[in-house]
Design a protein around this motif. Structure first.
Motif, PDB file in Angstrom:
ATOM      1  N   HIS A   1       3.644  -9.891   9.424  1.00  0.00           N
ATOM      2  CA  HIS A   1       5.010 -10.427   9.446  1.00  0.00           C
ATOM      3  C   HIS A   1       5.308 -11.186  10.734  1.00  0.00           C
ATOM      4  CE1 HIS A   1       6.497  -7.187   6.391  1.00  0.00           C
ATOM      5  NE2 HIS A   1       6.003  -8.249   5.792  1.00  0.00           N
TER       6      HIS A   1
ATOM      7  N   ARG B   1      10.790 -16.219   3.395  1.00  0.00           N
ATOM      8  CA  ARG B   1      10.814 -15.397   2.173  1.00  0.00           C
ATOM      9  C   ARG B   1      12.111 -14.609   2.080  1.00  0.00           C
ATOM     10  NH1 ARG B   1       6.317 -11.787   2.842  1.00  0.00           N
ATOM     11  NH2 ARG B   1       7.098 -10.801   0.974  1.00  0.00           N
TER      12      ARG B   1
ATOM     13  N   GLY C   1       5.453  -0.463   0.394  1.00  0.00           N
ATOM     14  CA  GLY C   1       4.447  -1.409   0.881  1.00  0.00           C
ATOM     15  C   GLY C   1       5.012  -2.241   2.014  1.00  0.00           C
TER      16      GLY C   1
ATOM     17  N   TRP D   1       4.333  -2.603   5.268  1.00  0.00           N
ATOM     18  CA  TRP D   1       3.408  -3.159   6.275  1.00  0.00           C
ATOM     19  C   TRP D   1       4.050  -3.195   7.670  1.00  0.00           C
ATOM     20  CZ3 TRP D   1      -0.688  -7.312   4.685  1.00  0.00           C
ATOM     21  CH2 TRP D   1      -1.737  -7.300   5.631  1.00  0.00           C
TER      22      TRP D   1
ATOM     23  N   ASP E   1       4.038   2.893   3.006  1.00  0.00           N
ATOM     24  CA  ASP E   1       2.865   2.054   2.791  1.00  0.00           C
ATOM     25  C   ASP E   1       1.682   3.000   2.601  1.00  0.00           C
ATOM     26  OD1 ASP E   1       2.409  -1.236   3.526  1.00  0.00           O
ATOM     27  OD2 ASP E   1       0.627  -0.011   3.243  1.00  0.00           O
ATOM     28  N   SER E   2       0.591   2.453   2.109  1.00  0.00           N
ATOM     29  CA  SER E   2      -0.574   3.296   1.937  1.00  0.00           C
ATOM     30  C   SER E   2      -1.822   2.547   2.402  1.00  0.00           C
ATOM     31  CB  SER E   2      -0.709   3.720   0.468  1.00  0.00           C
ATOM     32  OG  SER E   2      -1.947   4.292   0.245  1.00  0.00           O
ATOM     33  N   TYR E   3      -2.111   1.461   1.740  1.00  0.00           N
ATOM     34  CA  TYR E   3      -3.384   0.754   1.953  1.00  0.00           C
ATOM     35  C   TYR E   3      -3.580   0.317   3.408  1.00  0.00           C
ATOM     36  CZ  TYR E   3      -7.079  -2.604   0.893  1.00  0.00           C
ATOM     37  OH  TYR E   3      -8.241  -3.306   0.872  1.00  0.00           O
ATOM     38  N   CYS E   4      -2.666  -0.497   3.937  1.00  0.00           N
ATOM     39  CA  CYS E   4      -2.815  -0.998   5.317  1.00  0.00           C
ATOM     40  C   CYS E   4      -2.579   0.108   6.340  1.00  0.00           C
ATOM     41  CB  CYS E   4      -1.852  -2.151   5.582  1.00  0.00           C
ATOM     42  SG  CYS E   4      -2.405  -3.675   4.815  1.00  0.00           S
TER      43      CYS E   4
ATOM     44  N   ASP F   1       1.127   6.604  -1.356  1.00  0.00           N
ATOM     45  CA  ASP F   1       0.702   5.639  -2.370  1.00  0.00           C
ATOM     46  C   ASP F   1       1.824   5.463  -3.396  1.00  0.00           C
ATOM     47  OD1 ASP F   1      -0.723   4.703  -4.922  1.00  0.00           O
ATOM     48  OD2 ASP F   1      -2.332   4.640  -3.443  1.00  0.00           O
ATOM     49  N   VAL F   2       1.983   4.240  -3.895  1.00  0.00           N
ATOM     50  CA  VAL F   2       3.001   3.997  -4.922  1.00  0.00           C
ATOM     51  C   VAL F   2       2.873   5.002  -6.056  1.00  0.00           C
ATOM     52  CG1 VAL F   2       3.965   2.309  -6.526  1.00  0.00           C
ATOM     53  CG2 VAL F   2       2.829   1.523  -4.491  1.00  0.00           C
TER      54      VAL F   2
ATOM     55  N   LEU G   1       7.986  -5.598  -2.654  1.00  0.00           N
ATOM     56  CA  LEU G   1       7.711  -7.012  -2.379  1.00  0.00           C
ATOM     57  C   LEU G   1       6.219  -7.242  -2.150  1.00  0.00           C
ATOM     58  CD1 LEU G   1      10.692  -7.449   0.125  1.00  0.00           C
ATOM     59  CD2 LEU G   1      10.650  -8.104  -2.299  1.00  0.00           C
ATOM     60  N   GLY G   2       5.632  -8.058  -2.998  1.00  0.00           N
ATOM     61  CA  GLY G   2       4.241  -8.452  -2.800  1.00  0.00           C
ATOM     62  C   GLY G   2       3.240  -7.327  -2.960  1.00  0.00           C
TER      63      GLY G   2
ATOM     64  N   LEU H   1      -2.215  -3.723  -7.397  1.00  0.00           N
ATOM     65  CA  LEU H   1      -2.418  -2.399  -7.981  1.00  0.00           C
ATOM     66  C   LEU H   1      -3.203  -2.484  -9.278  1.00  0.00           C
ATOM     67  CD1 LEU H   1       1.213  -1.243  -7.277  1.00  0.00           C
ATOM     68  CD2 LEU H   1      -0.833  -0.737  -5.926  1.00  0.00           C
TER      69      LEU H   1
HETATM   70  C1  LIG Z   1       1.047  -8.504   0.555  1.00  0.00           C
HETATM   71  S1  LIG Z   1       1.501  -7.074   1.455  1.00  0.00           S
HETATM   72  C2  LIG Z   1       3.277  -7.144   1.296  1.00  0.00           C
HETATM   73  C3  LIG Z   1       3.967  -6.540   2.498  1.00  0.00           C
HETATM   74  C4  LIG Z   1       5.500  -6.616   2.440  1.00  0.00           C
HETATM   75  N1  LIG Z   1       6.027  -5.809   1.369  1.00  0.00           N
HETATM   76  C5  LIG Z   1       5.932  -8.035   2.270  1.00  0.00           C
HETATM   77  O1  LIG Z   1       6.403  -8.424   1.204  1.00  0.00           O
HETATM   78  O2  LIG Z   1       5.798  -8.808   3.219  1.00  0.00           O
HETATM   79  C6  LIG Z   1       1.080  -5.733   0.369  1.00  0.00           C
HETATM   80  C7  LIG Z   1       1.398  -4.368   0.948  1.00  0.00           C
HETATM   81  O3  LIG Z   1       1.226  -3.370  -0.063  1.00  0.00           O
HETATM   82  C8  LIG Z   1       0.575  -2.265   0.485  1.00  0.00           C
HETATM   83  N2  LIG Z   1      -0.113  -1.524  -0.585  1.00  0.00           N
HETATM   84  C9  LIG Z   1      -1.180  -1.923  -1.308  1.00  0.00           C
HETATM   85  N3  LIG Z   1      -1.531  -0.983  -2.199  1.00  0.00           N
HETATM   86  C10 LIG Z   1      -0.638   0.034  -2.044  1.00  0.00           C
HETATM   87  C11 LIG Z   1      -0.463   1.281  -2.689  1.00  0.00           C
HETATM   88  N4  LIG Z   1      -1.263   1.670  -3.671  1.00  0.00           N
HETATM   89  N5  LIG Z   1       0.552   2.088  -2.281  1.00  0.00           N
HETATM   90  C12 LIG Z   1       1.387   1.672  -1.275  1.00  0.00           C
HETATM   91  N6  LIG Z   1       1.272   0.493  -0.636  1.00  0.00           N
HETATM   92  C13 LIG Z   1       0.271  -0.315  -1.011  1.00  0.00           C
HETATM   93  C14 LIG Z   1      -0.393  -2.859   1.504  1.00  0.00           C
HETATM   94  O4  LIG Z   1      -0.821  -1.910   2.432  1.00  0.00           O
HETATM   95  C15 LIG Z   1       0.472  -3.958   2.100  1.00  0.00           C
HETATM   96  O5  LIG Z   1       1.228  -3.474   3.156  1.00  0.00           O
END
Ligand SMILES: C[S@@+](CC[C@H](N)C(=O)[O-])C[C@H]1O[C@@H](n2cnc3c(N)ncnc32)[C@H](O)[C@@H]1O
Length: 244
Positions: free
Chosen positions: A17, A36, A55, A57, A77-80, A109-110, A127-128, A133
Protein backbone atom coordinates in the motif's frame (compact mmCIF):
# COMPACT_ATOMS: atom_id res chain seq x y z
CA UNK A 1 9.75 9.16 15.58
CA UNK A 2 11.74 11.74 13.61
CA UNK A 3 11.76 12.08 9.83
CA UNK A 4 15.05 10.25 9.29
CA UNK A 5 14.12 7.37 11.57
CA UNK A 6 10.70 7.06 9.89
CA UNK A 7 12.29 6.99 6.43
CA UNK A 8 14.74 4.35 7.63
CA UNK A 9 12.01 2.14 9.15
CA UNK A 10 9.91 2.46 6.00
CA UNK A 11 12.84 1.40 3.82
CA UNK A 12 13.06 -1.96 5.66
CA UNK A 13 9.57 -3.00 4.57
CA UNK A 14 8.33 -4.46 1.27
CA UNK A 15 5.18 -2.36 0.87
CA UNK A 16 2.00 -3.07 -1.04
CA UNK A 17 0.00 0.00 0.00
CA UNK A 18 0.87 3.66 -0.45
CA UNK A 19 0.11 5.20 2.95
CA UNK A 20 0.94 8.80 3.95
CA UNK A 21 2.76 8.54 7.28
CA UNK A 22 3.68 12.15 7.98
CA UNK A 23 6.58 14.49 7.10
CA UNK A 24 5.31 14.23 3.53
CA UNK A 25 6.48 10.61 3.41
CA UNK A 26 4.31 8.05 1.60
CA UNK A 27 5.08 4.34 1.84
CA UNK A 28 6.47 3.14 -1.52
CA UNK A 29 3.84 0.49 -2.26
CA UNK A 30 3.37 -1.01 -5.71
CA UNK A 31 -0.37 -0.31 -5.39
CA UNK A 32 -1.86 3.12 -6.04
CA UNK A 33 -4.13 2.68 -3.02
CA UNK A 34 -5.52 6.25 -2.75
CA UNK A 35 -6.88 6.02 -6.29
CA UNK A 36 -8.64 2.75 -5.39
CA UNK A 37 -10.09 4.35 -2.26
CA UNK A 38 -11.87 6.87 -4.47
CA UNK A 39 -13.63 4.01 -6.25
CA UNK A 40 -14.78 1.61 -3.56
CA UNK A 41 -17.60 3.78 -2.17
CA UNK A 42 -16.45 3.64 1.46
CA UNK A 43 -18.99 5.77 3.41
CA UNK A 44 -17.48 9.13 4.36
CA UNK A 45 -18.96 8.92 7.84
CA UNK A 46 -18.45 5.64 9.71
CA UNK A 47 -19.09 7.13 13.15
CA UNK A 48 -19.92 4.40 15.65
CA UNK A 49 -19.68 1.58 13.10
CA UNK A 50 -17.73 -1.64 13.49
CA UNK A 51 -15.55 -2.52 10.50
CA UNK A 52 -13.81 -5.75 9.53
CA UNK A 53 -11.07 -5.58 6.87
CA UNK A 54 -10.49 -9.06 5.44
CA UNK A 55 -7.07 -9.51 3.82
CA UNK A 56 -5.90 -6.11 5.10
CA UNK A 57 -2.16 -6.51 4.29
CA UNK A 58 -0.52 -3.12 5.11
CA UNK A 59 -3.86 -1.88 6.46
CA UNK A 60 -4.54 1.21 4.33
CA UNK A 61 -8.31 0.63 4.31
CA UNK A 62 -8.45 -0.26 8.02
CA UNK A 63 -6.71 2.99 8.95
CA UNK A 64 -9.01 4.92 6.61
CA UNK A 65 -12.12 3.37 8.23
CA UNK A 66 -10.77 4.41 11.63
CA UNK A 67 -10.08 7.92 10.31
CA UNK A 68 -13.72 8.11 9.15
CA UNK A 69 -14.95 7.55 12.68
CA UNK A 70 -15.44 3.78 13.04
CA UNK A 71 -15.82 2.79 16.69
CA UNK A 72 -13.91 -0.45 16.18
CA UNK A 73 -11.82 -1.72 13.28
CA UNK A 74 -10.41 -5.24 13.04
CA UNK A 75 -7.83 -5.96 10.35
CA UNK A 76 -7.35 -9.62 9.40
CA UNK A 77 -5.02 -11.40 7.05
CA UNK A 78 -3.53 -14.82 6.62
CA UNK A 79 -1.37 -15.40 3.56
CA UNK A 80 0.96 -12.36 3.69
CA UNK A 81 0.91 -11.89 7.45
CA UNK A 82 1.76 -15.58 7.81
CA UNK A 83 4.92 -15.10 5.71
CA UNK A 84 3.73 -17.02 2.64
CA UNK A 85 3.38 -14.01 0.33
CA UNK A 86 5.98 -11.55 -0.89
CA UNK A 87 4.85 -9.06 1.76
CA UNK A 88 4.70 -9.41 5.53
CA UNK A 89 2.87 -7.90 8.52
CA UNK A 90 5.75 -5.44 9.15
CA UNK A 91 4.15 -2.64 7.14
CA UNK A 92 0.84 -2.92 8.99
CA UNK A 93 2.58 -2.83 12.35
CA UNK A 94 4.82 0.10 11.46
CA UNK A 95 1.93 2.13 10.00
CA UNK A 96 -0.28 1.39 13.01
CA UNK A 97 2.47 2.55 15.38
CA UNK A 98 3.25 5.72 13.44
CA UNK A 99 -0.44 6.64 12.99
CA UNK A 100 -1.16 6.00 16.70
CA UNK A 101 -3.96 3.74 15.50
CA UNK A 102 -6.15 1.48 17.64
CA UNK A 103 -6.98 -0.89 14.74
CA UNK A 104 -7.01 -4.44 16.09
CA UNK A 105 -5.37 -7.32 14.24
CA UNK A 106 -6.27 -10.98 13.84
CA UNK A 107 -4.31 -13.48 11.81
CA UNK A 108 -7.08 -15.68 10.48
CA UNK A 109 -7.85 -17.40 7.19
CA UNK A 110 -11.07 -16.31 5.47
CA UNK A 111 -12.28 -19.88 5.61
CA UNK A 112 -11.97 -19.89 9.42
CA UNK A 113 -14.04 -16.74 9.91
CA UNK A 114 -17.38 -17.01 11.70
CA UNK A 115 -19.41 -15.00 14.23
CA UNK A 116 -17.76 -17.12 16.91
CA UNK A 117 -14.16 -16.59 15.75
CA UNK A 118 -14.19 -12.92 14.72
CA UNK A 119 -17.68 -11.53 15.50
CA UNK A 120 -20.21 -9.71 13.30
CA UNK A 121 -19.49 -6.24 11.84
CA UNK A 122 -21.58 -3.41 10.44
CA UNK A 123 -19.25 -3.00 7.45
CA UNK A 124 -16.98 -5.68 6.00
CA UNK A 125 -14.24 -4.90 3.48
CA UNK A 126 -13.26 -7.79 1.23
CA UNK A 127 -10.97 -6.07 -1.23
CA UNK A 128 -8.83 -7.90 -3.76
CA UNK A 129 -9.03 -11.27 -2.02
CA UNK A 130 -11.77 -13.36 -3.68
CA UNK A 131 -9.79 -14.38 -6.77
CA UNK A 132 -6.87 -15.56 -4.60
CA UNK A 133 -9.01 -18.25 -2.99
CA UNK A 134 -9.31 -21.77 -4.35
CA UNK A 135 -12.79 -22.10 -2.88
CA UNK A 136 -14.39 -18.68 -3.47
CA UNK A 137 -17.99 -19.75 -2.81
CA UNK A 138 -17.25 -21.08 0.68
CA UNK A 139 -15.20 -17.95 1.36
CA UNK A 140 -18.20 -15.76 0.45
CA UNK A 141 -20.39 -17.79 2.80
CA UNK A 142 -17.86 -17.21 5.59
CA UNK A 143 -17.77 -13.48 4.77
CA UNK A 144 -21.60 -13.36 4.76
CA UNK A 145 -21.67 -14.94 8.22
CA UNK A 146 -19.68 -12.03 9.72
CA UNK A 147 -21.45 -9.22 7.81
CA UNK A 148 -24.13 -7.52 9.87
CA UNK A 149 -24.87 -4.72 7.40
CA UNK A 150 -22.91 -3.98 4.25
CA UNK A 151 -20.13 -5.79 2.40
CA UNK A 152 -17.78 -3.78 0.20
CA UNK A 153 -15.97 -6.13 -2.16
CA UNK A 154 -13.61 -5.61 -5.06
CA UNK A 155 -12.44 -8.37 -7.32
CA UNK A 156 -10.71 -9.08 -10.55
CA UNK A 157 -13.17 -10.10 -13.29
CA UNK A 158 -12.80 -11.93 -16.59
CA UNK A 159 -15.01 -12.74 -19.59
CA UNK A 160 -16.70 -9.39 -19.09
CA UNK A 161 -18.55 -9.80 -22.41
CA UNK A 162 -20.55 -12.79 -21.13
CA UNK A 163 -24.01 -12.17 -19.71
CA UNK A 164 -24.40 -15.57 -18.07
CA UNK A 165 -22.47 -16.25 -14.83
CA UNK A 166 -19.09 -17.83 -15.61
CA UNK A 167 -15.66 -18.13 -13.99
CA UNK A 168 -12.26 -18.42 -15.67
CA UNK A 169 -9.92 -20.82 -13.90
CA UNK A 170 -6.19 -20.03 -13.83
CA UNK A 171 -4.23 -23.19 -13.02
CA UNK A 172 -0.89 -21.44 -13.60
CA UNK A 173 0.32 -17.84 -13.72
CA UNK A 174 -1.84 -16.73 -16.65
CA UNK A 175 -3.60 -13.99 -14.67
CA UNK A 176 -1.12 -11.12 -14.16
CA UNK A 177 1.78 -13.59 -13.91
CA UNK A 178 0.59 -14.37 -10.39
CA UNK A 179 0.22 -18.05 -9.46
CA UNK A 180 -1.94 -17.07 -6.46
CA UNK A 181 -4.72 -15.83 -8.78
CA UNK A 182 -7.11 -18.77 -9.20
CA UNK A 183 -10.41 -17.42 -10.48
CA UNK A 184 -11.72 -14.66 -12.71
CA UNK A 185 -15.50 -14.53 -12.31
CA UNK A 186 -17.46 -12.37 -14.74
CA UNK A 187 -19.62 -9.58 -13.26
CA UNK A 188 -22.79 -11.70 -13.58
CA UNK A 189 -21.10 -14.48 -11.59
CA UNK A 190 -19.94 -12.06 -8.88
CA UNK A 191 -23.52 -10.87 -8.36
CA UNK A 192 -24.93 -14.41 -8.47
CA UNK A 193 -22.29 -15.73 -6.05
CA UNK A 194 -22.96 -12.95 -3.54
CA UNK A 195 -26.70 -13.70 -3.69
CA UNK A 196 -26.07 -17.44 -3.35
CA UNK A 197 -23.93 -16.74 -0.28
CA UNK A 198 -26.96 -15.09 1.33
CA UNK A 199 -26.82 -11.37 0.52
CA UNK A 200 -30.27 -9.94 -0.21
CA UNK A 201 -29.18 -7.03 -2.41
CA UNK A 202 -26.09 -6.54 -4.57
CA UNK A 203 -25.03 -3.45 -6.49
CA UNK A 204 -22.02 -3.01 -8.77
CA UNK A 205 -20.72 0.44 -7.83
CA UNK A 206 -17.63 0.63 -10.03
CA UNK A 207 -16.05 -1.13 -12.95
CA UNK A 208 -12.65 0.47 -12.78
CA UNK A 209 -10.95 -0.86 -15.86
CA UNK A 210 -12.87 0.74 -18.71
CA UNK A 211 -12.52 -0.69 -22.21
CA UNK A 212 -9.92 1.82 -23.48
CA UNK A 213 -7.65 1.16 -20.44
CA UNK A 214 -7.98 -2.58 -20.94
CA UNK A 215 -7.22 -2.21 -24.64
CA UNK A 216 -3.99 -0.27 -23.97
CA UNK A 217 -2.97 -2.62 -21.16
CA UNK A 218 -3.56 -5.66 -23.39
CA UNK A 219 -1.54 -4.07 -26.18
CA UNK A 220 1.39 -3.40 -23.82
CA UNK A 221 1.13 -6.95 -22.43
CA UNK A 222 1.16 -8.40 -25.97
CA UNK A 223 4.13 -6.32 -27.17
CA UNK A 224 6.15 -6.32 -23.94
CA UNK A 225 5.49 -9.76 -22.48
CA UNK A 226 3.89 -11.79 -25.26
CA UNK A 227 0.61 -12.13 -23.36
CA UNK A 228 -2.52 -13.24 -25.27
CA UNK A 229 -4.18 -9.98 -26.32
CA UNK A 230 -7.82 -11.10 -26.30
CA UNK A 231 -7.61 -12.95 -22.97
CA UNK A 232 -6.23 -9.83 -21.25
CA UNK A 233 -8.76 -7.57 -22.99
CA UNK A 234 -11.68 -9.17 -21.15
CA UNK A 235 -10.09 -8.93 -17.70
CA UNK A 236 -10.87 -6.03 -15.40
CA UNK A 237 -11.99 -5.30 -11.88
CA UNK A 238 -15.26 -4.36 -10.23
CA UNK A 239 -16.47 -3.10 -6.87
CA UNK A 240 -19.73 -4.42 -5.39
CA UNK A 241 -21.72 -3.45 -2.36
CA UNK A 242 -23.91 -6.20 -0.91
CA UNK A 243 -26.38 -6.04 1.95
CA UNK A 244 -27.33 -8.80 4.38
C1 LIG B 1 -4.23 -8.30 -3.42
S1 LIG B 1 -4.03 -8.27 -1.68
C2 LIG B 1 -5.31 -7.11 -1.23
C3 LIG B 1 -4.94 -6.33 0.01
C4 LIG B 1 -5.98 -5.28 0.42
N1 LIG B 1 -7.22 -5.90 0.82
C5 LIG B 1 -6.22 -4.34 -0.71
O1 LIG B 1 -7.28 -4.37 -1.34
O2 LIG B 1 -5.34 -3.53 -1.01
C6 LIG B 1 -4.72 -9.81 -1.15
C7 LIG B 1 -4.66 -10.01 0.36
O3 LIG B 1 -5.41 -11.17 0.72
C8 LIG B 1 -4.71 -11.90 1.67
N2 LIG B 1 -5.14 -13.31 1.62
C9 LIG B 1 -4.93 -14.20 0.63
N3 LIG B 1 -5.47 -15.39 0.94
C10 LIG B 1 -6.06 -15.23 2.15
C11 LIG B 1 -6.81 -16.09 2.99
N4 LIG B 1 -7.06 -17.35 2.65
N5 LIG B 1 -7.27 -15.61 4.18
C12 LIG B 1 -7.02 -14.31 4.52
N6 LIG B 1 -6.33 -13.44 3.76
C13 LIG B 1 -5.85 -13.90 2.59
C14 LIG B 1 -3.24 -11.72 1.29
O4 LIG B 1 -2.38 -12.02 2.34
C15 LIG B 1 -3.24 -10.25 0.89
O5 LIG B 1 -3.01 -9.44 1.99
Amino acid sequence: MGRDELASEISKVTWYHTIPLGYGIVTPGVDDTPSRLAKIGLPHDLTGKTVLDVGAWDGFFSFEAERRGAARVVATDSYCWGGEGWGTKDGFELARRVLGSAVEDREVDVLDMSPETVGVFDVVLFLGVLYHLKDPMTALERVFSVTGGRLIMSTMVDMTWRRRPALSFYPGSEANQDPTNWWGPNPAAVVAMLRSAGFSRVRIVDAYAPFRNRFMRSLRGRVGRGEPFLARLWQGAIVCHAWR
